[in-house]
Enzyme design. Sequence first.
Site, mmCIF file in Angstrom:
data_model
loop_
_atom_site.group_PDB
_atom_site.id
_atom_site.type_symbol
_atom_site.label_atom_id
_atom_site.label_comp_id
_atom_site.label_asym_id
_atom_site.label_seq_id
_atom_site.Cartn_x
_atom_site.Cartn_y
_atom_site.Cartn_z
ATOM 1 N N LYS A 103 0.963 -1.363 0.055
ATOM 2 C CA LYS A 103 0.181 -0.057 -0.006
ATOM 3 C C LYS A 103 0.871 1.339 0.019
ATOM 4 O O LYS A 103 0.465 2.409 -0.224
ATOM 5 C CB LYS A 103 -1.087 0.052 1.041
HETATM 6 C C1 LIG Z 1 -4.478 -4.694 0.994
HETATM 7 C C2 LIG Z 1 -3.630 -5.918 1.308
HETATM 8 C C3 LIG Z 1 -4.088 -6.969 0.230
HETATM 9 C C4 LIG Z 1 -5.356 -7.190 -0.903
HETATM 10 O O1 LIG Z 1 -5.249 -6.142 -1.524
HETATM 11 P P1 LIG Z 1 -6.589 -5.609 -2.716
HETATM 12 O O2 LIG Z 1 -5.972 -4.507 -3.387
HETATM 13 O O3 LIG Z 1 -7.461 -5.105 -1.380
HETATM 14 O O4 LIG Z 1 -6.945 -6.893 -3.230
HETATM 15 C C5 LIG Z 1 -3.265 -8.103 0.146
HETATM 16 N N1 LIG Z 1 -1.962 -8.122 1.015
HETATM 17 C C6 LIG Z 1 -1.855 -7.257 1.917
HETATM 18 C C7 LIG Z 1 -0.649 -7.450 2.778
HETATM 19 C C8 LIG Z 1 -2.585 -5.999 2.040
HETATM 20 O O5 LIG Z 1 -2.046 -5.066 2.787
#
Ligand SMILES: *Cc1c(COP(=O)(O)O)cnc(C)c1O
Length: 464
Positions: A112
């Site tokens: 993120k």
């Molecule tokens: C947010 C997240 C996901 C999922 O990602 P999306 O874009 O919601 O599909 C997977 N793994 C981790 C570690 C995350 O923080």
Amino acid sequence: MKYISTRGGCSDYGFKQVLLTGLAPDGGLFVPEQLPQFSASDMESFKQLSYPELALKIISPFVADEIPEADLSRIIHESYADFDDPAVAPLTQLGEREWVLELFHGPTLAFKDFALQVLGRLLDYVLTENDQRVVILGATSGDTGSAALEGCRHSDRVDIFILHPHQRVSDVQRKQMTTVPGDNVFNLAVEGNFDDCQRIVKAAFADQSFLPDGRQLVAVNSINWARILMQIVYYFSAALRLGAPQQAVSFSVPTGNFGDIYAGYLAKHMGLPIERLVVATNKNDILHRFVSANDYSATELNKTYSPSMDILVSSNFERYLFDLFDRNPQTLSGFMSGVGSQSLSVSDEQWQRVREEFDSASVDDETTCQLIAEVFATNGELLDPHTAVGLKAARECLAGRPEPAITLATAHPAKFSDAITAAGLPTPELPAHLADLFDREERYTVVANELAAVTDYIRQHARR
Ligand SMILES: *Cc1c(COP(=O)(O)O)cnc(C)c1O
């Protein structure tokens, strides 16, 4: 580049407007009117670029002329300067045709950061230009909160309030949020669960009259278009390093809100040679059931070792469905009104198109832990549980295929040590920049599970 809403009520929005708006006023999600295309010779010319230089090439057409290129370039370079690997998103090889794309070298150890480091700076840029101040409000079950706080804390133009469910996030996740310094940073622990937090955020967005004069709320959750946009870049970066555009590749993506894999879908439709895209889910498998059996019915939420994918309804899936329904907002709205019901599917012809686009798998906790142990024994690599779900799905769906299979490693294992311990391995260490995390001072306020408790707090604490 203009943006339209999936629900048909908004068109002709520019990038900056979309950035500040989040959810479209008609309740839909913004998508670009059309996708820019990159030719093989364009991609060939990208090969020697650094990660930030590549990011500039990929996102410029989406921003169009709304931000001067020199400013955009500075924002992007600053965003990735603090990543602790020179490649920003390095590839690790596990087998002859098997690779892991490490997306956890940013400040908060999850993918993120790729989007939120840029989003925070873009917001600051646009708000400065508009001489405007806003309040950012978001709910988090873990990773989004810390990445948003890290991305926005330097902006004097924002006050950021992040809600998390009291005593329901891991110690590392809580510490990562509550130790972020800054007098514009506020953590609220709501005495409820994640859904309660989300409900409060939604209600606050619907009636913003509690805010100080002239302020508006801005959303930084995964439906924000700028977040999707920044995630397209690492698909190009990884594929180019493994031989694209001549060589095609496949990706497996651990999926919750369908944001990350949707970015891969966009990369493919912008010209990147991607053979297969694998939707990897944990026991919360609505997307796997849809891809494998045309079943989009609702079920109960399961708590798993990969909590960032413990999601019942994937908010970004609407963006893909919009394309599947030939961009017809009425068809989409009809389908969306059935979400949450006991039975929901698309036509056979549409489902065939889904299957041409995606493969899928659902991986339970036991298999996840087994794979973590197995990969550690074989390769000496420690996978986080989300990544392990992705790799298992890749092995199930892509076995025997000739092209490189790349699994997105979405988090650092130290962030989710429960699964590592359950796999029988010693607790992983935090990277150097977070080694003293547990000694840092925490700041957060516990509030009642009520809208008024949150809005009162914001009114009192948002800076004048
Ligand atoms: C947010 C997240 C996901 C999922 O990602 P999306 O874009 O919601 O599909 C997977 N793994 C981790 C570690 C995350 O923080």
